[in-house]
Design an enzyme around this catalytic site. Sequence first.
Site, mmCIF file in Angstrom:
data_model
loop_
_atom_site.group_PDB
_atom_site.id
_atom_site.type_symbol
_atom_site.label_atom_id
_atom_site.label_comp_id
_atom_site.label_asym_id
_atom_site.label_seq_id
_atom_site.Cartn_x
_atom_site.Cartn_y
_atom_site.Cartn_z
ATOM 1 N N THR A 185 -1.371 1.676 -15.543
ATOM 2 C CA THR A 185 -1.686 0.675 -16.574
ATOM 3 C C THR A 185 -2.957 -0.019 -16.118
ATOM 4 O O THR A 185 -3.182 -0.168 -14.919
ATOM 5 C CB THR A 185 -0.566 -0.365 -16.716
ATOM 6 O OG1 THR A 185 -0.398 -1.000 -15.457
ATOM 7 C CG2 THR A 185 0.749 0.270 -17.136
ATOM 8 N N GLU A 330 2.380 3.231 -21.255
ATOM 9 C CA GLU A 330 3.794 3.586 -21.118
ATOM 10 C C GLU A 330 4.317 4.427 -22.279
ATOM 11 O O GLU A 330 5.419 4.939 -22.226
ATOM 12 C CB GLU A 330 4.646 2.304 -21.032
ATOM 13 C CG GLU A 330 4.488 1.520 -19.738
ATOM 14 C CD GLU A 330 3.357 0.510 -19.755
ATOM 15 O OE1 GLU A 330 2.409 0.682 -20.554
ATOM 16 O OE2 GLU A 330 3.403 -0.445 -18.973
ATOM 17 N N LYS A 440 1.525 -21.315 -27.348
ATOM 18 C CA LYS A 440 2.715 -22.087 -27.694
ATOM 19 C C LYS A 440 2.326 -23.549 -27.848
ATOM 20 O O LYS A 440 2.197 -24.270 -26.869
ATOM 21 C CB LYS A 440 3.806 -21.911 -26.632
ATOM 22 C CG LYS A 440 4.463 -20.548 -26.711
ATOM 23 C CD LYS A 440 4.873 -20.015 -25.364
ATOM 24 C CE LYS A 440 4.769 -18.500 -25.341
ATOM 25 N NZ LYS A 440 3.990 -17.957 -24.242
ATOM 26 N N TRP A 445 4.658 -21.087 -32.246
ATOM 27 C CA TRP A 445 3.789 -19.999 -31.792
ATOM 28 C C TRP A 445 2.568 -19.884 -32.692
ATOM 29 O O TRP A 445 2.670 -19.919 -33.908
ATOM 30 C CB TRP A 445 4.527 -18.665 -31.861
ATOM 31 C CG TRP A 445 5.518 -18.459 -30.772
ATOM 32 C CD1 TRP A 445 5.808 -19.312 -29.747
ATOM 33 C CD2 TRP A 445 6.352 -17.319 -30.590
ATOM 34 N NE1 TRP A 445 6.760 -18.767 -28.941
ATOM 35 C CE2 TRP A 445 7.119 -17.543 -29.428
ATOM 36 C CE3 TRP A 445 6.514 -16.113 -31.274
ATOM 37 C CZ2 TRP A 445 8.038 -16.617 -28.957
ATOM 38 C CZ3 TRP A 445 7.428 -15.200 -30.805
ATOM 39 C CH2 TRP A 445 8.184 -15.442 -29.648
HETATM 40 P P1 ADP Z 1 -3.113 -2.749 -20.544
HETATM 41 O O1 ADP Z 1 -1.677 -3.166 -20.740
HETATM 42 O O2 ADP Z 1 -3.510 -2.854 -19.151
HETATM 43 O O3 ADP Z 1 -4.084 -3.368 -21.527
HETATM 44 P P2 ADP Z 1 -2.659 -0.471 -22.197
HETATM 45 O O4 ADP Z 1 -3.822 0.310 -22.625
HETATM 46 O O5 ADP Z 1 -1.436 0.237 -21.868
HETATM 47 O O6 ADP Z 1 -3.132 -1.230 -20.918
HETATM 48 O O7 ADP Z 1 -2.408 -1.586 -23.287
HETATM 49 C C1 ADP Z 1 -1.314 -1.635 -24.140
HETATM 50 C C2 ADP Z 1 -1.342 -2.909 -24.926
HETATM 51 O O8 ADP Z 1 -2.509 -2.977 -25.740
HETATM 52 C C3 ADP Z 1 -0.207 -3.049 -25.911
HETATM 53 O O9 ADP Z 1 0.960 -3.513 -25.291
HETATM 54 C C4 ADP Z 1 -0.769 -4.061 -26.892
HETATM 55 O O10 ADP Z 1 -0.619 -5.373 -26.434
HETATM 56 C C5 ADP Z 1 -2.219 -3.728 -26.912
HETATM 57 N N1 ADP Z 1 -2.528 -2.924 -28.102
HETATM 58 C C6 ADP Z 1 -2.652 -1.596 -28.197
HETATM 59 N N2 ADP Z 1 -2.948 -1.229 -29.451
HETATM 60 C C7 ADP Z 1 -2.996 -2.357 -30.190
HETATM 61 C C8 ADP Z 1 -3.259 -2.646 -31.565
HETATM 62 N N3 ADP Z 1 -3.572 -1.714 -32.442
HETATM 63 N N4 ADP Z 1 -3.193 -3.941 -31.938
HETATM 64 C C9 ADP Z 1 -2.915 -4.923 -31.070
HETATM 65 N N5 ADP Z 1 -2.668 -4.711 -29.770
HETATM 66 C C10 ADP Z 1 -2.713 -3.446 -29.330
#
Ligand code: ADP
Length: 545
Positions: A185, A330, A440, A445
């Site tokens: 990640t 993930e 918050k 929220w």
């Molecule tokens: P990191 O967690 O380090 O940023 P990831 O690439 O796995 O790495 O990121 C996943 C996260 O990115 C998701 O849990 C979400 O919060 C965000 N994300 C991915 N796609 C979208 C989207 N289309 N809109 C909003 N958030 C998104």
Amino acid sequence: MIGNMMFQPLLISSLIEHAATYHADTEIISKNTDGSMTHTNWGQVAQNAKRFANVLASFDLAISDRVATIAWNNHRHLETWYGISGSGLVCHTINPRLFPEQLSYIVNDADDKVLIFDKTFINLVLSIKDSIPSVEHFICLDAFDRDIQKALPNVCFYDDLIKERSDQFEWTELDEAKASSLCYTSGTTGNPKGVLYSHRSTVLHSYASSLPDSFNFSALDRILPVVPMFHVNAWGTPYSAAMIGCSMVLPGPMLDGASLVQLIDQYKVTNALGVPTIWQGLLNAAYQSGSKLESLVRNIVGGAACPPSMLKAFKDDFQCETIHAWGMTETSPLGAVNQLKAKHLETDETEQFKQRFAQGRPPYGVSLRVCHDEKGVEESARDGYTPGHLQIKGHWIVESYFNQFDHALTQDNWFDTGDIATLDQDGYMQISDRSKDLIKSGGEWISSVELENIAIAHPELEMVAVIAASHAKWDERPILIAKRAAVSSLSEAEVLAFYHNKIAKWQIPDRVIFVDAIPVGGTGKILKKDLREIYGSVLLEETPA
Ligand code: ADP
């Protein structure tokens, strides 16, 4: 009774075999680190992948040993991927934009035996080489280079390594549940954790992500994965493109808007994939150059929320359909993608357009739910309105992290994503925020995404981020960090006025802070954690205690 049908394990090697057999002359166009272009095709990629598999076979490696890559999207990198996974080893892609300490942490955690790198990353490799004792072989993805060899005497060069090797190799027969690749990640929220994909999960993900209601790939397409191969395997595109027989343009290290416009126009790219900051750069460059991005039929945007104004700009100014998708490391990554249903075509264009804002619905193979808390005890209503903790399960969703033996799942085996979202009756999911980024304020929220979407629609704002700032009375209040367009002299008051009538008054940010640049991480996402560290107390400094 068991069905009488053939059983073939779902292996990554079957993808490259398929591409080499049925799409051998389909072009792969690749930008090298020095900016030159290489034209190759699936047939040659497969041959070199086999040559490289023969190189790996000459090393003292065991099945499932990890082979790391620190490289851009280019043809050599693509060849190594198939060579590694096809011979039963695990392809560990590393994000080069991490700090050296994080890099050596990851290499040590993965226990990588081989480190493959693009020439441009030599300094990075030199900076960690003494702290990664597991690495036995260093391979530079290039032809021989005297300077590189001087700096790293035990390095081998990819082109020389494969030159004399046979292009015959029997792909290793494996159980489909065996590990194929490893990705950490990106650590925008906490320490990097390894997600270990399997051959089976990867092949099933390739099927699902190519479908018309997903990325909509076909053998008529030439796709441009701008999303790096170290960011969730470029969203699986090197695998799905082989499955479908798409032509690919691999953009190498130059991901600025002008370089991408040039690649799209010159090579007639039909479908491109990347995060919103990339598309913002592309839009700016296209407006500047006057390009109409004529060949681009659609682009996929994910990794962070796609502002509605971006969807509109692509549609109105470039006749390009922007498809919003959601996923994470993930989840391989595809968890949801926004394509309309037949009933939406009966609504007017404005309604259809609105429908596309959300992150979309899950393809077959994964399921989504939203719950009152992260433990998943009670589901929230699927009313398109009530936010909850987004959870997912399916064939290509993580069960536990690499090297961590406890499950990453709820008691009833769902993975909690850390995102807050709504779901409607049809499964359309809309992310309100990451749980860590939600603001918050006085017990209520506020979604940072919603506030960002409004601000970025202002023509004089180029990039924005909304973060929570600590507040003496309300605990937290939103503040907007904004980068103005080059010639703009927009004031704080004007930006705040832009929010009026677009959102409840109490949700309007307390402050606007103009900056020259907003920090983005290795995968092109805004680093809100860093912004919170810098600006998180500005309101405390201003409010008398
Ligand atoms: P990191 O967690 O380090 O940023 P990831 O690439 O796995 O790495 O990121 C996943 C996260 O990115 C998701 O849990 C979400 O919060 C965000 N994300 C991915 N796609 C979208 C989207 N289309 N809109 C909003 N958030 C998104």
